[in-house]
Design an enzyme around this catalytic site. Sequence first.
Site, mmCIF file in Angstrom:
data_model
loop_
_atom_site.group_PDB
_atom_site.id
_atom_site.type_symbol
_atom_site.label_atom_id
_atom_site.label_comp_id
_atom_site.label_asym_id
_atom_site.label_seq_id
_atom_site.Cartn_x
_atom_site.Cartn_y
_atom_site.Cartn_z
ATOM 1 N N SER A 1 7.795 2.318 2.478
ATOM 2 C CA SER A 1 6.443 2.792 2.723
ATOM 3 C C SER A 1 6.151 3.152 4.172
ATOM 4 O O SER A 1 5.151 3.782 4.446
ATOM 5 C CB SER A 1 5.436 1.772 2.222
ATOM 6 O OG SER A 1 5.627 0.545 2.885
ATOM 7 N N HIS B 1 5.860 3.221 -4.356
ATOM 8 C CA HIS B 1 5.613 4.540 -3.754
ATOM 9 C C HIS B 1 6.485 5.642 -4.356
ATOM 10 O O HIS B 1 6.457 6.776 -3.887
ATOM 11 C CB HIS B 1 5.826 4.486 -2.237
ATOM 12 C CG HIS B 1 4.769 3.705 -1.521
ATOM 13 N ND1 HIS B 1 3.589 4.252 -1.099
ATOM 14 C CD2 HIS B 1 4.716 2.386 -1.184
ATOM 15 C CE1 HIS B 1 2.849 3.324 -0.506
ATOM 16 N NE2 HIS B 1 3.520 2.184 -0.547
ATOM 17 N N LYS C 1 -1.254 3.202 -6.675
ATOM 18 C CA LYS C 1 -0.896 4.255 -5.712
ATOM 19 C C LYS C 1 -1.040 5.632 -6.364
ATOM 20 O O LYS C 1 -2.155 6.046 -6.643
ATOM 21 C CB LYS C 1 0.487 3.965 -5.158
ATOM 22 C CG LYS C 1 0.556 2.513 -4.660
ATOM 23 C CD LYS C 1 1.390 2.315 -3.479
ATOM 24 C CE LYS C 1 1.535 0.834 -3.137
ATOM 25 N NZ LYS C 1 0.428 0.282 -2.368
HETATM 26 C C1 LIG Z 1 6.585 -1.701 -2.404
HETATM 27 C C2 LIG Z 1 5.219 -2.208 -2.721
HETATM 28 N N1 LIG Z 1 5.081 -3.205 -3.603
HETATM 29 C C3 LIG Z 1 3.872 -3.695 -3.913
HETATM 30 C C4 LIG Z 1 2.730 -3.206 -3.333
HETATM 31 C C5 LIG Z 1 1.426 -3.823 -3.681
HETATM 32 O O1 LIG Z 1 0.914 -3.239 -4.822
HETATM 33 P P1 LIG Z 1 -0.508 -3.720 -5.372
HETATM 34 O O2 LIG Z 1 -1.538 -2.994 -4.564
HETATM 35 O O3 LIG Z 1 -0.525 -3.323 -6.786
HETATM 36 O O4 LIG Z 1 -0.562 -5.183 -5.170
HETATM 37 C C6 LIG Z 1 2.826 -2.171 -2.418
HETATM 38 C C7 LIG Z 1 1.630 -1.616 -1.772
HETATM 39 O O5 LIG Z 1 1.276 -1.885 -0.666
HETATM 40 C C8 LIG Z 1 4.099 -1.664 -2.074
HETATM 41 O O6 LIG Z 1 4.230 -0.709 -1.182
#
Ligand SMILES: Cc1ncc(COP(=O)(O)O)c(C=O)c1O
Lengths: 378, 393
Positions: free
Chosen positions: B183, B211, B241
């Site tokens: 990210s 992502h 997302k």
């Molecule tokens: C790789 C990854 N996993 C998990 C998340 C978190 O997702 P959620 O907003 O559904 O908790 C994110 C977002 O920031 C992310 O980039």
Amino acid sequence: MILTVGFIVNPIAGMGGRVGLKGTDNVVEEAKRKGAKPVSPFKAREAIKEYVEKYNDDIRWVTCSGIMGENILRENGIKSVEVIYNVTSRDTSAKDTKNACKLFVEYPVDLIVFCGGDGTARDITSIVGTRIPILGIPSGVKMHSGVFAINPRIAARVIHEFANHKLTVGDVEIMDLDEEKYRQGEWNIKLFGIAKGIVEPIYVQVGKMSFESIPEDDIKDELAEYIEDEMKDNPEYVYFFGSGSTIDYIARKLGLSNTLLGIDAVYRGKTIAQDLDEKGILDILDRYPKAKLILSPIGAQGFILGRGNLQISPKVIRKIGIDNIIVVATPSKLAATPLIRIDTGDKEIDKLFAMKEQMLVIIGYRLMRVVKIQTNNI
Amino acid sequence: MREMTEFLGREYEEMEKQGLTWVIKSLNGPSQPHVEVEGKKCIMLASNNYLNLANHPKLREAAIKAIEKYGAGAGSDWSIAGTMDIHMELYKKIAEFKGTEDAVTFQTGFAANAGLIPQLAGKGDLLISDELNHGSIIDGVRLSKAERAVYPHSDMGALEKVLEEANKKDYRRVIILTDGVFSMDGDIAKMDEIHKLAEEYRAMIYVDDAHGEGVLGDGHGIGRHFDLEKEIHFQIGTFSKAFGSFGGMLAGSSDLIKFAYNKSRTWLLSAAFPPHVAAANIAALEVVEKEKDRVKRLWDNTKYFKKEIESLGYDTGNSQTPIVPTIVGDSKKAKQLAEKLYEEGIFALAIVYPMVARDKARIRNQMNADFNREDLDTILNVYEKLGKELKIV
Ligand SMILES: Cc1ncc(COP(=O)(O)O)c(C=O)c1O
């Protein structure tokens, strides 16, 4: 709160290098006769000039008269300078450094910035111990200790970042070459002691973009916990504890009596021998064939073997086996030197490490990281 | 003396001194390409809403209808009495979409990682993690009693080294964990190579594709992108997302899903997300499948922006996806640039040390399928102007 910095220049540091003397300890006269020119005033000037031009935080400078500090601060227009030590002779010596440091401790200053090499770092540490953090502007012939900035300009930035709480204080090793032996062609870098240096804080992520710095000792506690588990899981092994600040901390945390500079042996949770030389280690290996060796990078360059622990000879390493070497390191140590260096003086052993290319280093409780290995002989 | 709440203020001040605190800016309306941030009109470059589904009429409609039918809340934990038929419908839909046997949702992606990872590995196991993995993976890994090994970002040589060393010990299980798309840099995990190594060394693969979903593989994610839908053992994702909604997901074998039902503490001990969230999520997957052009527009915009911003002289690092960073150097400069962008009506996020290396501070630009050429040119013009002003390009 305004930072108070004790500033000290060792005017003769680095003089031996240009004339092939590999250090200036005890041979100043000879160096001068051979036409050696002072080096450290230039390095100190470069650092202070950069500092004043680029950062110039509100700092109180405490220093020695004339060439041992005052001149360089004043010529760069620094107003807040207090001279607390008067240099009496034209030929300065280690005594001057030590006496000035006594006054720095009494004052007390928050940070000592010095310009010199390993010898100067050793002199300062012999007086201040771990009471005051030390930062070296590199200027000597040898700089194996963990207190040096990479170059004078970076030293300026480090002062600034420390003054602004971006950097923190951590344990570093002070190393010194045995100069007498070195001039006779023998290479023996010894571990002299531990000082407080300026290190990168260890950050843990709190939010996506927010971080918190955690104390270095928390990480060392985790390392200790890991080693404790490791020893419990393998009761038939004898563990050799290497030298340096990280391993010393671990040993003390586990309630073991340990020598900071030496190699100790631990069996079933008890120290069975201390400060071993090569022969002592080999004797133990005869009695206890299953052994592991716990090492940590020592000094500025990330060496785990070949600096400060020559007792661990090629013969010892062969007997223990390189897969039985456990390397531990704090993230701040790895931030300073993201490589593990090895120089055993034995081509074959160095090659074994070189072929590994990378190794797993323990950096927390049950937490390892892949780190590149560099050997000198390949 | 034992301390009371003084530490709260003290620690906050310390963080503030180090410049590590976070200031929240709130939006005055929906999240979409053009937004209002604290009363100021901006182009949104900082949201994960890649496909612009967050305010899509189909998702809104589905959510409203579900509220009318099911009400506002699920009433219980999923495991007890909170699972509604609309949740079950969503699970089926996810499995279809991801090409797996079965699927389940979690409150969030974070909850999926934090709840599942510690159950997958325990004492005597090894978890191998990319150094740039998301914090929720790191926390999940931390909660496990397994040993943990971290390898330098996407360094397959280092990953192989860990696997080799692992073979010298007799670990019961070994799992490689990685983000699908990283990210901060917008690069894609080398899933083909990871898969090869995993096969060779008998390790399992755990991918968090937060992502990558809606972006890679025609929107189906990293599995489809590498044609490894069945080979990735644990597929984590989120609706928060590109899918424009909310909620975490797990896709994989039906054994995995049954296991998760009964072992994941975040799933077992926390409420189900509301029925309208499930409805919006179903709608999101349908829109991605039906409006094929959306993913294509996202990529067209990404390609255009990347090419043009690079030709202005900006360094976009290793970007391979709609996350296109502009790397500007030190943290101060990145923060300055973010502030100036905001003044110019562009809402973008500065990513600074220690999130990235000291000299790699950046703005993270996130593309949107519904930017038009005019939006992109506005952004590029501002970047050109500020780049010169701040001596970046
Ligand atoms: C790789 C990854 N996993 C998990 C998340 C978190 O997702 P959620 O907003 O559904 O908790 C994110 C977002 O920031 C992310 O980039």
